[in-house]
Design an enzyme around this catalytic site. Structure first.
Site, PDB file in Angstrom:
ATOM      1  N   ASP A   1      30.146  27.045  -6.103  1.00 12.36           N
ATOM      2  CA  ASP A   1      29.240  25.932  -5.814  1.00 12.36           C
ATOM      3  C   ASP A   1      29.432  25.414  -4.398  1.00 12.36           C
ATOM      4  O   ASP A   1      30.570  25.288  -3.924  1.00 12.36           O
ATOM      5  CB  ASP A   1      29.498  24.766  -6.768  1.00 12.36           C
ATOM      6  CG  ASP A   1      28.889  24.969  -8.140  1.00 12.36           C
ATOM      7  OD1 ASP A   1      28.660  26.134  -8.526  1.00 12.36           O
ATOM      8  OD2 ASP A   1      28.661  23.962  -8.841  1.00 12.36           O
TER       9      ASP A   1
ATOM     10  N   CYS B   1      23.461  18.703  -8.319  1.00  9.89           N
ATOM     11  CA  CYS B   1      23.955  17.690  -9.260  1.00  9.89           C
ATOM     12  C   CYS B   1      24.996  16.808  -8.591  1.00  9.89           C
ATOM     13  O   CYS B   1      25.614  17.200  -7.602  1.00  9.89           O
ATOM     14  CB  CYS B   1      24.615  18.351 -10.472  1.00  9.89           C
ATOM     15  SG  CYS B   1      23.581  19.532 -11.355  1.00  9.89           S
TER      16      CYS B   1
ATOM     17  N   TYR C   1      30.600  29.325 -22.132  1.00  8.31           N
ATOM     18  CA  TYR C   1      31.650  29.160 -21.137  1.00  8.31           C
ATOM     19  C   TYR C   1      32.499  27.906 -21.339  1.00  8.31           C
ATOM     20  O   TYR C   1      33.477  27.690 -20.636  1.00  8.31           O
ATOM     21  CB  TYR C   1      31.043  29.117 -19.725  1.00  8.31           C
ATOM     22  CG  TYR C   1      30.053  27.993 -19.526  1.00  8.31           C
ATOM     23  CD1 TYR C   1      30.474  26.735 -19.135  1.00  8.31           C
ATOM     24  CD2 TYR C   1      28.702  28.187 -19.755  1.00  8.31           C
ATOM     25  CE1 TYR C   1      29.580  25.700 -18.972  1.00  8.31           C
ATOM     26  CE2 TYR C   1      27.797  27.159 -19.594  1.00  8.31           C
ATOM     27  CZ  TYR C   1      28.239  25.926 -19.196  1.00  8.31           C
ATOM     28  OH  TYR C   1      27.336  24.901 -19.031  1.00  8.31           O
TER      29      TYR C   1
ATOM     30  N   ASN D   1      16.484   8.765 -10.218  1.00  5.72           N
ATOM     31  CA  ASN D   1      15.987   8.532  -8.864  1.00  5.72           C
ATOM     32  C   ASN D   1      16.411   7.129  -8.465  1.00  5.72           C
ATOM     33  O   ASN D   1      16.414   6.221  -9.320  1.00  5.72           O
ATOM     34  CB  ASN D   1      14.455   8.581  -8.785  1.00  5.72           C
ATOM     35  CG  ASN D   1      13.900   9.983  -8.908  1.00  5.72           C
ATOM     36  OD1 ASN D   1      14.595  10.963  -8.685  1.00  5.72           O
ATOM     37  ND2 ASN D   1      12.629  10.067  -9.263  1.00  5.72           N
TER      38      ASN D   1
ATOM     39  N   HIS E   1      15.094  12.977 -10.462  1.00  9.19           N
ATOM     40  CA  HIS E   1      15.233  14.337  -9.936  1.00  9.19           C
ATOM     41  C   HIS E   1      16.645  14.722  -9.529  1.00  9.19           C
ATOM     42  O   HIS E   1      16.868  15.813  -9.011  1.00  9.19           O
ATOM     43  CB  HIS E   1      14.283  14.527  -8.748  1.00  9.19           C
ATOM     44  CG  HIS E   1      12.840  14.468  -9.133  1.00  9.19           C
ATOM     45  ND1 HIS E   1      12.133  13.287  -9.180  1.00  9.19           N
ATOM     46  CD2 HIS E   1      11.981  15.438  -9.526  1.00  9.19           C
ATOM     47  CE1 HIS E   1      10.893  13.523  -9.562  1.00  9.19           C
ATOM     48  NE2 HIS E   1      10.775  14.812  -9.785  1.00  9.19           N
TER      49      HIS E   1
ATOM     50  N   GLU F   1      25.136  25.404  -7.462  1.00  2.00           N
ATOM     51  CA  GLU F   1      25.520  26.792  -7.661  1.00  2.00           C
ATOM     52  C   GLU F   1      24.881  27.723  -6.628  1.00  2.00           C
ATOM     53  O   GLU F   1      23.719  27.563  -6.268  1.00  2.00           O
ATOM     54  CB  GLU F   1      25.103  27.282  -9.059  1.00  2.00           C
ATOM     55  CG  GLU F   1      25.601  26.431 -10.206  1.00  2.00           C
ATOM     56  CD  GLU F   1      24.590  25.392 -10.653  1.00  2.00           C
ATOM     57  OE1 GLU F   1      23.718  25.001  -9.827  1.00  2.00           O
ATOM     58  OE2 GLU F   1      24.665  24.963 -11.819  1.00  2.00           O
TER      59      GLU F   1
END
Length: 244
Positions: free
Chosen positions: A41, A66, A108, A119, A163, A201
């Site tokens: 990442d 994120c 995982y 937002n 978002h 990522e």
């Protein structure tokens, strides 16, 4: 918190480089673990993000942008896990019963760290680079204020849905869960910066899958970005914990 050269020297050379980069507000590359997500990442402090960094992440990383948030701050702000929200909503919609996360669903890990998508209230649509950068900066700011003892009402600054995905770190961090969320927050604590970290990522442009570790390392060399692995972070975090 790390506050002097002597304490920084307790860590490996690579972790020292990562600490200094994060303290300067720069991006680093963070790999979790082979056999887990096995993903690298883009990682940077939320307070340091600019529209240019958002553009860099969406163009060169390509994954989901994120913001990982400290567990204590998340608790104080009342941020829930998304899976818990869906479970509650299932009381009103039986359709959700089939999609809510259950034990064993994730290949995982035992559970997801996703919280709500937000937002900042000063954004327009929330999706352009400048809007997302503002939301991310304000998340970093509200975590810092909360940990400094200020009483903050999350809803006065943010709205959901939005978002920017927020991730709530496990209380025990890397001793409880080895996700990018916990690894990035552990790094923030080691570096002595606000524990609100942006992660995104790296995807392979040709296959659409997670970028291979070797390719991510090469990208780091080509772009002068420090590359650290989860196991290095755990080792450094254990040293940090002993110093507290």
């Amino acid at each position: 918190m790390v506050s002097n050269t002597d304490s920084i020297e307790n860590y490996s050379t690579n972790i020292q480089k990562a600490i200094k980069a994060l303290q300067r507000g720069e991006m680093i590359l963070l790999f979790d673990l082979e056999g887990r997500e096995a993903e690298t990442d883009f990682t940077i402090a939320a307070n340091a993000v600019t529209p240019e960094y958002v553009r860099w992440m969406r163009k060169d990383a390509g994954g989901l942008i994120c913001v990982a948030l400290d567990s204590e701050a998340s608790e104080e702000l009342g941020l829930p896990f998304m899976a818990d929200i869906v479970r509650e909503a299932n009381q009103c919609s039986t359709a959700l019963h089939k999609i809510v996360e259950k034990g064993g669903d994730l290949k995982y890990d035992s559970r997801s760290s996703f919280s709500i998508w937000v937002n900042h209230r000063d954004t327009r649509t929330g999706i352009p680079d400048n809007d997302r950068a503002l939301t991310i900066n304000k998340l970093g700011e509200i975590v810092e204020k909360t940990l400094n003892g200020e009483e903050i009402h999350f809803g006065s600054e943010f709205r959901t849905p939005g978002h920017v995905a927020t991730l709530r770190a496990a209380k025990g961090l890397v001793h409880e869960r080895m996700g990018q969320t916990e690894l990035s927050i552990a790094l923030a604590k080691i570096a002595g910066i606000t524990p609100a970290m942006v992660v995104c990522e790296m995807l392979d442009d040709e296959t659409g899958r997670a970028l291979e570790k070797g390719d991510a390392k090469q990208y780091g060399k080509d772009n002068d970005l420090v590359f650290v692995e989860g196991e290095e972070v755990v080792e450094a975090y254990d040293i940090w914990l002993k110093s507290q």
